[in-house]
Scaffold this active site. Sequence first.
Site, PDB file in Angstrom:
ATOM      1  N   LYS A 220      -0.137 -60.019 -40.528  1.00 54.09           N
ATOM      2  CA  LYS A 220      -0.285 -60.426 -41.921  1.00 54.09           C
ATOM      3  C   LYS A 220       0.829 -61.392 -42.303  1.00 54.09           C
ATOM      4  O   LYS A 220       2.002 -61.160 -41.977  1.00 54.09           O
ATOM      5  CB  LYS A 220      -0.251 -59.198 -42.833  1.00 54.09           C
ATOM      6  CG  LYS A 220      -1.389 -58.218 -42.599  1.00 54.09           C
ATOM      7  CD  LYS A 220      -2.720 -58.771 -43.087  1.00 54.09           C
ATOM      8  CE  LYS A 220      -3.846 -57.759 -42.953  1.00 54.09           C
ATOM      9  NZ  LYS A 220      -5.100 -58.229 -43.546  1.00 54.09           N
ATOM     10  N   ASP A 248      -3.212 -63.814 -40.918  1.00 51.13           N
ATOM     11  CA  ASP A 248      -4.091 -63.488 -42.045  1.00 51.13           C
ATOM     12  C   ASP A 248      -3.290 -63.533 -43.336  1.00 51.13           C
ATOM     13  O   ASP A 248      -2.350 -62.769 -43.523  1.00 51.13           O
ATOM     14  CB  ASP A 248      -4.683 -62.088 -41.824  1.00 51.13           C
ATOM     15  CG  ASP A 248      -5.674 -61.683 -42.905  1.00 51.13           C
ATOM     16  OD1 ASP A 248      -5.919 -62.478 -43.828  1.00 51.13           O
ATOM     17  OD2 ASP A 248      -6.215 -60.563 -42.814  1.00 51.13           O
ATOM     18  N   GLU A 274      -6.726 -66.596 -41.289  1.00 52.22           N
ATOM     19  CA  GLU A 274      -7.767 -65.860 -42.001  1.00 52.22           C
ATOM     20  C   GLU A 274      -7.510 -65.888 -43.500  1.00 52.22           C
ATOM     21  O   GLU A 274      -6.380 -65.730 -43.950  1.00 52.22           O
ATOM     22  CB  GLU A 274      -7.777 -64.419 -41.484  1.00 52.22           C
ATOM     23  CG  GLU A 274      -8.871 -63.554 -42.046  1.00 52.22           C
ATOM     24  CD  GLU A 274      -8.908 -62.206 -41.351  1.00 52.22           C
ATOM     25  OE1 GLU A 274      -9.297 -61.219 -42.008  1.00 52.22           O
ATOM     26  OE2 GLU A 274      -8.552 -62.131 -40.163  1.00 52.22           O
ATOM     27  N   GLU A 303     -14.495 -61.572 -45.476  1.00 51.37           N
ATOM     28  CA  GLU A 303     -14.422 -60.171 -45.896  1.00 51.37           C
ATOM     29  C   GLU A 303     -14.602 -60.021 -47.403  1.00 51.37           C
ATOM     30  O   GLU A 303     -14.995 -58.955 -47.876  1.00 51.37           O
ATOM     31  CB  GLU A 303     -13.109 -59.529 -45.458  1.00 51.37           C
ATOM     32  CG  GLU A 303     -11.868 -60.002 -46.180  1.00 51.37           C
ATOM     33  CD  GLU A 303     -10.609 -59.361 -45.642  1.00 51.37           C
ATOM     34  OE1 GLU A 303     -10.070 -58.474 -46.325  1.00 51.37           O
ATOM     35  OE2 GLU A 303     -10.162 -59.727 -44.541  1.00 51.37           O
ATOM     36  N   ASP A 326     -18.727 -58.355 -43.474  1.00 47.00           N
ATOM     37  CA  ASP A 326     -18.197 -57.068 -43.907  1.00 47.00           C
ATOM     38  C   ASP A 326     -19.375 -56.165 -44.231  1.00 47.00           C
ATOM     39  O   ASP A 326     -20.307 -56.576 -44.932  1.00 47.00           O
ATOM     40  CB  ASP A 326     -17.302 -57.246 -45.137  1.00 47.00           C
ATOM     41  CG  ASP A 326     -16.647 -55.951 -45.580  1.00 47.00           C
ATOM     42  OD1 ASP A 326     -15.453 -55.765 -45.306  1.00 47.00           O
ATOM     43  OD2 ASP A 326     -17.322 -55.113 -46.202  1.00 47.00           O
ATOM     44  N   HIS A 353     -14.850 -58.252 -40.111  1.00 48.11           N
ATOM     45  CA  HIS A 353     -13.752 -57.571 -40.785  1.00 48.11           C
ATOM     46  C   HIS A 353     -14.001 -56.071 -40.729  1.00 48.11           C
ATOM     47  O   HIS A 353     -15.114 -55.602 -40.947  1.00 48.11           O
ATOM     48  CB  HIS A 353     -13.692 -58.019 -42.252  1.00 48.11           C
ATOM     49  CG  HIS A 353     -12.792 -57.183 -43.098  1.00 48.11           C
ATOM     50  ND1 HIS A 353     -13.256 -56.376 -44.119  1.00 48.11           N
ATOM     51  CD2 HIS A 353     -11.451 -57.010 -43.077  1.00 48.11           C
ATOM     52  CE1 HIS A 353     -12.233 -55.760 -44.701  1.00 48.11           C
ATOM     53  NE2 HIS A 353     -11.131 -56.133 -44.077  1.00 48.11           N
TER      54      HIS A 353
END
Length: 442
Positions: A220, A248, A274, A303, A326, A353
Site C-alpha cells: 500500500k 496500491d 492500483e 474494486e 469485485d 480484488h
Amino acid sequence: MVKGKITKLSVSDVRFPTSLEQHGSDAMHTDPDYSVAYVVIETEGGLKGYGLTFTLGKGTEIVVCAVQALSSLVIGKDSEEIVNDFRSFYRLLTSDGQMRWLGPEKGVVQLAAAAVLNAVWDLWARAEGKPLWKLLVDMDPEKLISCIDFRYITDALTEKEALDILRKARDGKCKREEHMLKEGYPAYTTSCAWIGYPDEQLKQLCSKALSEGWTRFKVKVGADLNDDIRRCRLLREMIGPDKTLMIDANQRWDVAEAIEWVSRLVEFKPLWIEEPTSPDDILGHAAIAKALAPLGIGVATGEQCHNRVMFKQLLQSQALRFVQIDSCRLGSVNENLAVLLMAEKFQVPVCPHAGGVGLCELVQHLILFDYIAVSGSLENRMCEYVDHLHEHFTNPVVIKNASYMPPKNPGYSTEMKDDSAKRHQFPDGEVWRELRASRRVQ
C-alpha cells in the site's frame, strides 16, 4: 433444480474490529473494521441461500436498510422462475421504478442488491449440489447469457459476441478444469504490507510469506512519498528482483500527482499501480495509463467501480491494463459475468480484488470460471488474497502453494458460522459489548 417460493429474507450487520490491529489499512481507509451486510434467504422447501456484501464498518447499517427495502421484491418470488429468467429478476432488483432513483446501479443500493443476488446464486448452486464455479462452468452458454443484463453495454459487447466467446472457450475446457483441480489458481498477497504496519511487522510477514512460497506481493502506498520509497525498497530487497511487486494507492491522488508520484517509484519495478485516482474518473485513468506505459507500469482498477457501464468505458478508453472485478461491489455474479466477457473481448486480463472479509471466498469462484470457460489463459493473471477472518466461514478458502484450490462444497462459499455471525453482530454482539466494556471502542 432449485424449487419453491422464497418465504423469508433476513439481514444482519456483522463487523470485525480489524482497525485495532491496523489490518486492511491504506492511504484512504486508515482504520477499517472489516464488515458485511449478511443475508440469508429461505424457501418453502427449507433450502437456504447465504449472501453478503463487504463494507468497512460505519455505514453497514445503511446497507442493511437498503436490503430490507429490496426484500419486498424477493419474498414470495418462485426460486425456479428466478433462475429461469435471471436477467429479468436482476433488472427488477436493480431497476425498480422508485428504488433506482437512489442509484441507479451504484452505491448503497447496488451493494444491497449484490448481497441479495449473492444469496440467490448460493441457493441455486446448493440446489444443484455444485460449487458455484462448477455450476457456471457446466452451464450451457445460452443459459449463462440469459443471466446477464446487456443493457447499456451492447456498443462494447453484444449477446452474440458473448455467446461466441463462450462457445469458442469450450475447446480445452476439461483440461483447464483438471489443471485447476490439481494446481489451483495463482494468487498474490496483500497481507504483508498494509500501510499501518510498522517496518518490523512488514519484514516478519514478508519472510513468512516467502517461506510459504509466495512470489507476488502488493504494498500500500500514497500517504507519504518518502515512506513509500522506504517501504517499497524494503519489500523489493526482501523478495528479490525476480518476484512480482504491485503498488496500491486506493484513490489517493489527483491525475498529475499520480503520474509524478508513481514515476518516483519506478526503480522498484511495480507491475501495476492500483486505483491511482478517483474510481469514477475514466479519463483520468486513461491519462495515467498513457503516461506510465513507457515506464512499464500498468494501471489496475475496479474494486470501487460501480457497474458494468463504467468497466465498459475503462476498457473502451484503454484506461486500465488489469481489470479488478469485485464480487460485492458489482451486482453479484450476473454483472461480473458481463465484465469478464467484456474483458475477454478487449483482451485485458482479470485480476480480482479480494481484500476484505468474505471476498476471497466469493471471488475464487468467478476467477475459476473465467479461466476454465472464458479466457483460457493465466498470462498476467492472479487473484488477490488476504489472510484475515477466513475462520468465520463454514467453507473457507484453501490456499496451496500460493494458489486458490477450487472449492468442492456446494454453494458460493458465503455461509458464515452461526456463532461467528452472532458474536460479531453490531452493536450488541458479545465481541462488541466486550470491546465497549474495556473502552477499546466507543
